[in-house]
Design a protein around this motif. Structure first.
Motif, mmCIF file in Angstrom:
data_model
loop_
_atom_site.group_PDB
_atom_site.id
_atom_site.type_symbol
_atom_site.label_atom_id
_atom_site.label_comp_id
_atom_site.label_asym_id
_atom_site.label_seq_id
_atom_site.Cartn_x
_atom_site.Cartn_y
_atom_site.Cartn_z
ATOM 1 N N THR A 4 -34.988 -45.359 -10.323
ATOM 2 C CA THR A 4 -36.272 -45.617 -9.962
ATOM 3 C C THR A 4 -36.640 -45.298 -8.386
ATOM 4 O OG1 THR A 4 -36.430 -47.436 -11.418
ATOM 5 C CG2 THR A 4 -38.369 -47.097 -9.985
ATOM 6 N N HIS A 169 -45.864 -39.258 -4.180
ATOM 7 C CA HIS A 169 -46.038 -40.704 -4.076
ATOM 8 C C HIS A 169 -45.745 -41.721 -4.961
ATOM 9 C CE1 HIS A 169 -47.580 -39.145 -0.195
ATOM 10 N NE2 HIS A 169 -47.414 -40.311 0.371
ATOM 11 N N VAL A 171 -43.556 -43.675 -7.660
ATOM 12 C CA VAL A 171 -42.166 -44.046 -7.973
ATOM 13 C C VAL A 171 -41.883 -44.127 -9.449
ATOM 14 C CG1 VAL A 171 -40.768 -46.232 -7.655
ATOM 15 C CG2 VAL A 171 -42.325 -45.468 -5.813
ATOM 16 N N GLU A 172 -41.053 -43.414 -9.973
ATOM 17 C CA GLU A 172 -40.470 -43.559 -11.420
ATOM 18 C C GLU A 172 -39.201 -43.178 -11.611
ATOM 19 O OE1 GLU A 172 -43.634 -40.593 -12.636
ATOM 20 O OE2 GLU A 172 -42.668 -38.986 -11.821
ATOM 21 N N GLN A 173 -38.844 -43.042 -12.803
ATOM 22 C CA GLN A 173 -37.293 -42.715 -13.025
ATOM 23 C C GLN A 173 -37.131 -41.612 -13.123
ATOM 24 O OE1 GLN A 173 -39.198 -45.288 -15.030
ATOM 25 N NE2 GLN A 173 -38.161 -46.755 -13.631
ATOM 26 N N ASN A 271 -51.110 -35.891 -18.799
ATOM 27 C CA ASN A 271 -52.283 -36.414 -19.316
ATOM 28 C C ASN A 271 -52.853 -35.642 -20.355
ATOM 29 O OD1 ASN A 271 -52.048 -37.645 -17.290
ATOM 30 N ND2 ASN A 271 -53.930 -37.609 -16.225
ATOM 31 N N GLU B 19 -44.717 -50.682 -5.760
ATOM 32 C CA GLU B 19 -43.326 -49.925 -5.835
ATOM 33 C C GLU B 19 -42.066 -50.752 -6.133
ATOM 34 O OE1 GLU B 19 -44.536 -46.573 -2.349
ATOM 35 O OE2 GLU B 19 -42.587 -47.854 -2.155
ATOM 36 N N ALA B 22 -42.008 -51.522 -9.943
ATOM 37 C CA ALA B 22 -41.710 -50.404 -10.658
ATOM 38 C C ALA B 22 -40.063 -50.587 -10.532
ATOM 39 C CB ALA B 22 -42.150 -49.199 -10.019
ATOM 40 N N VAL B 23 -39.536 -50.518 -9.418
ATOM 41 C CA VAL B 23 -38.106 -50.667 -9.266
ATOM 42 C C VAL B 23 -37.594 -51.673 -10.061
ATOM 43 C CG1 VAL B 23 -36.244 -50.857 -7.636
ATOM 44 C CG2 VAL B 23 -38.097 -49.411 -6.950
ATOM 45 N N GLY B 26 -37.337 -51.147 -13.494
ATOM 46 C CA GLY B 26 -36.306 -50.174 -13.814
ATOM 47 C C GLY B 26 -34.909 -50.419 -14.150
ATOM 48 N N PHE B 31 -39.327 -48.228 -18.647
ATOM 49 C CA PHE B 31 -40.057 -47.122 -18.024
ATOM 50 C C PHE B 31 -41.008 -47.712 -16.924
ATOM 51 C CE2 PHE B 31 -37.774 -45.182 -21.437
ATOM 52 C CZ PHE B 31 -37.058 -44.165 -20.611
ATOM 53 N N SER B 32 -41.047 -47.232 -15.985
ATOM 54 C CA SER B 32 -42.106 -47.710 -15.092
ATOM 55 C C SER B 32 -42.620 -46.460 -14.127
ATOM 56 C CB SER B 32 -41.594 -48.959 -14.019
ATOM 57 O OG SER B 32 -40.470 -48.487 -13.214
ATOM 58 N N GLN B 33 -43.732 -46.706 -13.344
ATOM 59 C CA GLN B 33 -44.282 -45.928 -12.628
ATOM 60 C C GLN B 33 -45.541 -46.558 -11.626
ATOM 61 O OE1 GLN B 33 -47.830 -43.619 -13.727
ATOM 62 N NE2 GLN B 33 -46.845 -41.815 -13.820
ATOM 63 N N ALA B 34 -45.042 -46.522 -10.367
ATOM 64 C CA ALA B 34 -45.997 -47.015 -9.399
ATOM 65 C C ALA B 34 -46.790 -45.669 -8.570
ATOM 66 C CB ALA B 34 -45.437 -47.847 -8.155
ATOM 67 N N PHE B 35 -47.675 -45.966 -8.150
ATOM 68 C CA PHE B 35 -48.573 -44.793 -7.512
ATOM 69 C C PHE B 35 -49.735 -45.539 -6.763
ATOM 70 C CE2 PHE B 35 -51.388 -41.580 -7.325
ATOM 71 C CZ PHE B 35 -52.523 -41.491 -8.279
ATOM 72 N N PRO B 36 -50.073 -44.888 -5.519
ATOM 73 C CA PRO B 36 -50.951 -45.753 -4.602
ATOM 74 C C PRO B 36 -52.062 -44.778 -4.592
ATOM 75 C CG PRO B 36 -49.747 -44.350 -3.219
ATOM 76 C CD PRO B 36 -48.965 -43.995 -4.708
ATOM 77 N N ARG B 59 -45.804 -40.621 -19.128
ATOM 78 C CA ARG B 59 -46.083 -39.220 -18.658
ATOM 79 C C ARG B 59 -47.537 -38.889 -18.321
ATOM 80 N NH1 ARG B 59 -46.566 -36.494 -25.061
ATOM 81 N NH2 ARG B 59 -48.005 -38.268 -25.656
ATOM 82 N N ILE B 60 -48.378 -39.846 -18.378
ATOM 83 C CA ILE B 60 -49.507 -39.802 -17.773
ATOM 84 C C ILE B 60 -49.495 -39.951 -16.285
ATOM 85 C CG2 ILE B 60 -51.029 -40.177 -19.762
ATOM 86 C CD1 ILE B 60 -51.784 -43.181 -18.497
ATOM 87 N N HIS B 61 -50.269 -39.285 -15.511
ATOM 88 C CA HIS B 61 -50.526 -39.288 -14.078
ATOM 89 C C HIS B 61 -52.051 -39.542 -13.848
ATOM 90 C CE1 HIS B 61 -46.247 -37.839 -13.767
ATOM 91 N NE2 HIS B 61 -46.211 -38.985 -12.822
#
Lengths: 377, 177
Positions: A4, A169, A171-173, A271, B19, B22-23, B26, B31-36, B59-61
């Protein structure tokens, strides 16, 4: 091994594992973390040379010098930084050098805006650099070794384009490709000609009207022919890692029997895939087409892939005073190769305007009529 | 998929909190996703950050508009802004000394903890982003205490990590609904 990790850090580690000779960067949001991480790696002895230059024009100039002497060279930038490199981008390509750059895509001023769109790299489409757009951080890390391989084998520089913030920016796998894997894939850089004090040559020389156009045509032809090199580099990487992205030029998603297609570049395509699945669940025949190689533009191959369909071309860039760039080129290609398509132009996501799954669904609903549309969303 | 939105002010570490979450997630193979989302980049201005957690690849952002959970680092921010889009069965985890009813935030379940007090005791400074992850873990069960502490230890040098780990644990134990 998957970990991650922030996209920027994953990309910096990948660059390190490609064993570059020279990295030259000037920080600019949102590419800054990549440059910072590379500087940090250099401080710990992980990179041969990192030049903290005083501007982006110096960064690209350092890359030109490094590449001309046979060094593997890398930089990263965004927005105004890329614009400041403009004149030297043409030199890097015209001199047939092989630098690689990650462009963390961001809007151009004015008004000042730090968020994502594709105007910066799309505005450099005529500079002679290849441009590969990435949907995920995994795809970005997979594209970097491929970019070095392509750039160094055909002597044309490559931009790896990633959405600022959405990818840099996030944070993902990510499975960051390690040194051993990349060593198996990426041969040593040995250009056919290079600057060498023992064997002096001139590079970037003056070309008279009798010759200049021939140089430009050579580059023009080689860029168009580079489609095969991109696909080969992609296929070889896929064989090693099991990770592939369509044919390397573009990737269709539930495309074959789709009647309505959302075509775009970058992180928005995740998306789009989600939107397609939601609409398919309701029985709607929709699909998505992710353009990976913007330069060279695979017009003929794309036209074949969308034959008989209605297509929404979604772009995060405009051409002021004209139609949107991908729309224009796709329409031209369709006229030439497969005229039985209806192509609409949608402009959106400028300056970080969020293009949600719902926006993609709306765009796909809109193109169900007979007439092609030109809209901002 | 679970979506978490953090609300804080510039300098409070809302981005780092997302963040670290998310870590932590993990480690368990999820599955994880962090985003500011950066607005104006200055101390004190409202800041949002997001974290998604799922059993399958994400898969979405895009930003989080209808969170399952909001984490409020600073309860002086506008409660309407923070509560916007929160799901009907959504959870709010709030750093406050006040009882839930007085926070101005409406959520199906509200958890409160005096993370500022805990941070001051352990860190000597009102840095509550890591501590609030302990409260989030206890309130939602989305992430285990050990995984949060592991992520904190990976991120910070040992002295700071020890203090943060204590703050995380105290928040985990003291959060109440």
């Amino acid at each position: 091994m998957k970990k991650t990790i922030e996209g920027s850090e994953a990309m910096a580690e990948t660059v390190q594992n490609c064993n570059p000779d020279v990295v030259a960067c000037f920080p600019i949001t949102p590419s800054t973390h990549i440059a910072e991480d590379l500087d940090h790696i250099y401080s710990n002895g992980g990179i041969r040379d990192f030049i903290p230059v005083e501007s982006e024009l110096s960064a690209i100039s350092a890359l030109i010098g490094a590449s001309a002497t046979g060094g593997r060279s890398f930089s990263t930038t965004s927005s105004q930084g890329l614009a400041l490199m403009h004149e030297a981008l043409f030199n890097a390509a015209g001199m047939r050098l092989s630098p690689v750059m990650v462009v963390a895509n961001r809007a151009l001023s004015a008004p000042l805006n730090i968020w994502n769109d594709h105007q910066d790299s799309v505005s450099e489409r005529d500079s002679g650099w290849l441009q590969l757009f990435c949907e995920t951080n995994q795809e970005a890390c997979d594209a970097i070794p491929q970019a070095f391989k392509i750039a160094e084998s055909i002597a044309i520089p490559v931009m790896v384009c990633v959405d600022g913030f959405y990818l840099t920016h996030a944070v993902e796998q990510v499975d960051v490709p390690d040194k051993e894997l990349i060593a198996k894939y990426l041969p040593k850089f040995s250009p056919k000609v290079k600057l060498d004090s023992q064997n002096p040559i001139t590079m970037g020389a003056y070309a008279f009207p009798s010759d200049y156009q021939d140089f430009r045509k050579d580059l023009f032809d080689d860029l168009n022919n580079s489609k095969a090199d991109i696909m080969r580099a992609h296929d070889e990487w896929a064989k090693l890692t099991g990770r592939k992205y369509g044919n390397g030029l573009f990737e269709g998603y539930r495309l074959e029997d789709a009647e309505f297609v959302f075509l775009g570049m970058g992180s928005v395509m995740g998306n789009a895939k989600e939107a397609v699945d939601r609409m398919r669940a309701k029985g709607e025949k929709v699909g998505a087409l992710k353009l990976r190689s913007f330069r060279p533009f695979p017009g003929e191959e794309l036209a074949k892939a969308i034959a008989g369909k209605k297509v929404a071309v979604f772009e995060k860039a405009i051409s002021l005073g004209g139609d949107a760039p991908i729309y224009t080129e796709l329409t031209t290609a369709a006229l030439e190769f497969h005229p039985n398509v209806v192509i609409s132009s949608f402009i959106g996501g400028l300056g970080g305007k969020d293009v949600t799954v719902e926006v993609v669904v709306q765009v796909l609903q809109k193109i169900k009529g007979q007439e092609p549309l030109k809209e901002w969303v | 998929m679970k979506e978490i939105r953090f609300h804080g002010r510039g300098g409070q570490g809302a981005v780092t909190a997302a963040e670290l979450l998310a870590v932590s997630v993990g480690y368990s193979g999820k599955f994880s996703q962090a985003f500011p989302f950066f607005g104006v980049e200055r101390r004190g201005a409202p800041v949002m950050s997001f974290c998604r957690i799922d059993e399958k690849p994400i898969r979405i952002h895009q930003q989080v508009y209808e969170p399952d959970v909001i984490v409020v680092l600073d309860s002086t921010l506008d409660p309407n802004m923070m509560g916007k889009g929160l799901k009907a069965d959504g959870i709010a985890v709030i750093n406050t000394k006040l009882p839930a009813a007085q926070t101005g935030i409406s959520a199906s379940k509200i958890y409160t903890v005096d993370a500022t007090g805990i941070a001051l005791r352990n860190l000597g400074r009102p840095i509550i982003n890591t501590a609030m992850l302990g409260a989030l873990g206890k309130a939602t069960g989305l992430v285990g205490l050990e995984d949060i502490i592991k992520a904190v230890r990976e991120r910070f040098p040992q002295m700071l990590a020890d203090k943060n780990a204590r703050a995380v644990e105290e928040c985990y134990n003291e959060v109440k609904s």
